[in-house]
Design an enzyme around this catalytic site. Sequence first.
Site, PDB file in Angstrom:
ATOM      1  N   ASN A 216       0.850  -1.196   0.000  1.00 31.87           N
ATOM      2  CA  ASN A 216       0.000   0.000   0.000  1.00 31.87           C
ATOM      3  C   ASN A 216       0.884   1.243   0.000  1.00 31.87           C
ATOM      4  O   ASN A 216       2.101   1.147   0.025  1.00 31.87           O
ATOM      5  CB  ASN A 216      -0.970  -0.015   1.189  1.00 31.87           C
ATOM      6  CG  ASN A 216      -0.240  -0.011   2.514  1.00 31.87           C
ATOM      7  OD1 ASN A 216       0.487   0.917   2.826  1.00 31.87           O
ATOM      8  ND2 ASN A 216      -0.411  -1.077   3.296  1.00 31.87           N
TER       9      ASN A 216
ATOM     10  N   LYS B 266     -14.271   1.957  15.662  1.00 33.08           N
ATOM     11  CA  LYS B 266     -13.062   1.126  15.506  1.00 33.08           C
ATOM     12  C   LYS B 266     -12.348   1.000  16.852  1.00 33.08           C
ATOM     13  O   LYS B 266     -11.850  -0.058  17.212  1.00 33.08           O
ATOM     14  CB  LYS B 266     -12.147   1.791  14.467  1.00 33.08           C
ATOM     15  CG  LYS B 266     -11.138   0.878  13.833  1.00 33.08           C
ATOM     16  CD  LYS B 266     -10.391   1.565  12.693  1.00 33.08           C
ATOM     17  CE  LYS B 266     -11.058   1.349  11.344  1.00 33.08           C
ATOM     18  NZ  LYS B 266     -10.319   1.998  10.240  1.00 33.08           N
TER      19      LYS B 266
ATOM     20  N   PHE C  80      -4.401   3.954  15.039  1.00 32.35           N
ATOM     21  CA  PHE C  80      -4.707   4.993  14.063  1.00 32.35           C
ATOM     22  C   PHE C  80      -5.905   4.522  13.254  1.00 32.35           C
ATOM     23  O   PHE C  80      -6.097   3.320  13.078  1.00 32.35           O
ATOM     24  CB  PHE C  80      -3.512   5.236  13.112  1.00 32.35           C
ATOM     25  CG  PHE C  80      -2.500   6.206  13.659  1.00 32.35           C
ATOM     26  CD1 PHE C  80      -1.689   5.847  14.725  1.00 32.35           C
ATOM     27  CD2 PHE C  80      -2.365   7.480  13.117  1.00 32.35           C
ATOM     28  CE1 PHE C  80      -0.762   6.740  15.247  1.00 32.35           C
ATOM     29  CE2 PHE C  80      -1.449   8.379  13.630  1.00 32.35           C
ATOM     30  CZ  PHE C  80      -0.646   8.009  14.699  1.00 32.35           C
TER      31      PHE C  80
ATOM     32  N   LYS D 228     -11.797  -2.697  18.433  1.00 33.04           N
ATOM     33  CA  LYS D 228     -10.456  -3.278  18.582  1.00 33.04           C
ATOM     34  C   LYS D 228     -10.012  -3.338  20.045  1.00 33.04           C
ATOM     35  O   LYS D 228      -9.156  -4.121  20.392  1.00 33.04           O
ATOM     36  CB  LYS D 228      -9.443  -2.478  17.768  1.00 33.04           C
ATOM     37  CG  LYS D 228      -9.783  -2.474  16.266  1.00 33.04           C
ATOM     38  CD  LYS D 228      -8.574  -2.280  15.409  1.00 33.04           C
ATOM     39  CE  LYS D 228      -8.957  -2.183  13.947  1.00 33.04           C
ATOM     40  NZ  LYS D 228      -7.850  -2.514  13.057  1.00 33.04           N
TER      41      LYS D 228
ATOM     42  N   LYS E 282       8.586 -18.558  -8.780  1.00 32.50           N
ATOM     43  CA  LYS E 282       7.971 -17.466  -9.541  1.00 32.50           C
ATOM     44  C   LYS E 282       6.839 -18.010 -10.434  1.00 32.50           C
ATOM     45  O   LYS E 282       7.033 -18.990 -11.149  1.00 32.50           O
ATOM     46  CB  LYS E 282       9.047 -16.782 -10.394  1.00 32.50           C
ATOM     47  CG  LYS E 282       8.539 -15.537 -11.065  1.00 32.50           C
ATOM     48  CD  LYS E 282       9.591 -14.903 -11.949  1.00 32.50           C
ATOM     49  CE  LYS E 282       8.941 -13.817 -12.786  1.00 32.50           C
ATOM     50  NZ  LYS E 282       9.653 -13.573 -14.015  1.00 32.50           N
TER      51      LYS E 282
ATOM     52  N   ASP F  34      -5.051  -9.101  13.070  1.00 29.84           N
ATOM     53  CA  ASP F  34      -5.160  -7.674  13.399  1.00 29.84           C
ATOM     54  C   ASP F  34      -4.247  -7.438  14.604  1.00 29.84           C
ATOM     55  O   ASP F  34      -4.562  -7.862  15.726  1.00 29.84           O
ATOM     56  CB  ASP F  34      -6.610  -7.302  13.707  1.00 29.84           C
ATOM     57  CG  ASP F  34      -6.779  -5.799  13.832  1.00 29.84           C
ATOM     58  OD1 ASP F  34      -5.939  -5.159  14.496  1.00 29.84           O
ATOM     59  OD2 ASP F  34      -7.738  -5.259  13.259  1.00 29.84           O
TER      60      ASP F  34
HETATM   61  N1  CTP Z   1      -4.023  -2.597  12.214  1.00 31.97           N
HETATM   62  C1  CTP Z   1      -3.277  -3.654  12.682  1.00 31.97           C
HETATM   63  N2  CTP Z   1      -3.312  -4.857  12.046  1.00 31.97           N
HETATM   64  C2  CTP Z   1      -4.082  -5.019  10.946  1.00 31.97           C
HETATM   65  C3  CTP Z   1      -4.853  -3.923  10.449  1.00 31.97           C
HETATM   66  C4  CTP Z   1      -4.794  -2.726  11.113  1.00 31.97           C
HETATM   67  O1  CTP Z   1      -2.568  -3.487  13.676  1.00 31.97           O
HETATM   68  N3  CTP Z   1      -4.096  -6.200  10.346  1.00 31.97           N
HETATM   69  C5  CTP Z   1      -4.004  -1.329  12.952  1.00 31.97           C
HETATM   70  C6  CTP Z   1      -3.376  -0.157  12.243  1.00 31.97           C
HETATM   71  O2  CTP Z   1      -1.993  -0.067  12.545  1.00 31.97           O
HETATM   72  C7  CTP Z   1      -4.156   1.019  12.803  1.00 31.97           C
HETATM   73  C8  CTP Z   1      -5.527   0.442  13.097  1.00 31.97           C
HETATM   74  O3  CTP Z   1      -5.342  -0.973  13.143  1.00 31.97           O
HETATM   75  O4  CTP Z   1      -3.624   1.450  14.049  1.00 31.97           O
HETATM   76  C9  CTP Z   1      -6.601   0.755  12.113  1.00 31.97           C
HETATM   77  O5  CTP Z   1      -6.198   0.514  10.796  1.00 31.97           O
HETATM   78  P1  CTP Z   1      -7.220   0.774   9.621  1.00 31.97           P
HETATM   79  O6  CTP Z   1      -6.562   0.383   8.345  1.00 31.97           O
HETATM   80  O7  CTP Z   1      -7.778   2.174   9.734  1.00 31.97           O
HETATM   81  O8  CTP Z   1      -8.389  -0.189  10.011  1.00 31.97           O
HETATM   82  P2  CTP Z   1      -8.780  -1.599   9.567  1.00 31.97           P
HETATM   83  O9  CTP Z   1      -8.832  -2.470  10.775  1.00 31.97           O
HETATM   84  O10 CTP Z   1      -7.918  -2.090   8.456  1.00 31.97           O
HETATM   85  O11 CTP Z   1     -10.275  -1.355   9.081  1.00 31.97           O
HETATM   86  P3  CTP Z   1     -10.840  -0.803   7.662  1.00 31.97           P
HETATM   87  O12 CTP Z   1      -9.719  -0.949   6.668  1.00 31.97           O
HETATM   88  O13 CTP Z   1     -12.000  -1.669   7.427  1.00 31.97           O
HETATM   89  O14 CTP Z   1     -11.230   0.623   7.937  1.00 31.97           O
END
Ligand code: CTP
Length: 401
Positions: free
Chosen positions: A208, A338, A324, A342, A286, A305
């Site tokens: 990303n 969120k 974040f 979490k 590959k 997560d």
């Molecule tokens: N995060 C994490 N592990 C993951 C996904 C996210 O630790 N597999 C953490 C990120 O570092 C951030 C927070 O979760 O602190 C939220 O990330 P975000 O991308 O906004 O949320 P998602 O859980 O991915 O939800 P969505 O993409 O559906 O908004």
Amino acid sequence: MLAGKHILLIIGGGIAAFKSLDLIRRLRERGAEVTPVITRAGQEFVTPLSASSLSANKVYTELFDLTDEAEMGHIELSRAADLVVVAPATTDLLGKMAGGLANDLASTLLMATDKRVLVAPAMNVRMWEHPACQRNVETLKADGVLFVGPTDGAMACGEFGPGRMSEPLEIVAAVEAALMDGPLKGKHVLVTSGPTHEPIDPVRYIANRSSGAQGTALARALSALGADVTFVTGPADVPPPEGVNVVKVQSAAQMLDAVQSALPADAAVFAAAVADWRVASASSSKIKKDQKGGLPVLEFAENPDILATISQMKKGRPGLVVGFAAETDDVIANAAAKRKRKGCDWIVANDVSPETGIMGGSENAVTLISETGADEWPRMGKDDVARQLATRIADAIGEGA
Ligand code: CTP
């Protein structure tokens, strides 16, 4: 505050020297005593008289000034200070310091001192980026010399890029950090940062656009407040900060492992843009273009997560867990939900809609959401967001919290 602290300020020869006069004022406002030393080139830009009036102190310029030697020798002068600050530090001064030369008062003081040295470089961008200058910077950092800046921006010479001297207040903050035990001294803080790379096969991956800028700034700000920082980073664009324990990872699974191995921590901040999915079974060789059955089909599996895993630990959970939330719609409501889902204590919400220019940009506009409500901060540089968040963390877990 810098009450009772004595700063030996070496002013080198650069257009930024005019900012050093303001620096004297700012340091004195905070109670520091400042003794200025101006190099011969520095005197082309600022006069000893202005430095002396602003510092209310004697200004030193020459190595072989017998009156000065009778009053105070250069060895004593270099040691009477609590900190030696070089601002502006020209490429010439950095070169002399790295090479151990001592052919004028400034370079002799820098060789003779037994105190920490903080430099604020200022020079043309090409001079800063020249391999010889960068070699000197590396040598000085390895010697324990502290750096503040240079920053990016338009320069007096008409070019643009890194080379501008940091603003006086930033230098003051670096002086305070160098002289004081920060409020986070003795605290272990974990920071995740950057994107993750999820392999498709040995040469391809899914990633990303995260640059790692916000997480890096945060690790630097926490370290400046005295924290012992473990910085777990995916493959980011920006280099990791100095003085922190860097753990480099590629995938979300590796990031979770690294985070768990770094515990216990007093606080953990999850600024990484972790990929939500990985390829369920990455190929060990590959994937060929001309394979039977046509185009390859990638099947995804959900990544762990990391934030939720750590927030929901039954034993050994960090005292403060900060996440974040990058959102494009209903920013506050989505981020607040969120936080609850979490299980983290705080969530830093930001609007990453393309029109905000925040993703990949240098500024951020965030709202800090905790159990007690939402606190909206004005739009500011990512470094300022980092410093403000680090201060909040220090208020929550630091000395006297
Ligand atoms: N995060 C994490 N592990 C993951 C996904 C996210 O630790 N597999 C953490 C990120 O570092 C951030 C927070 O979760 O602190 C939220 O990330 P975000 O991308 O906004 O949320 P998602 O859980 O991915 O939800 P969505 O993409 O559906 O908004």
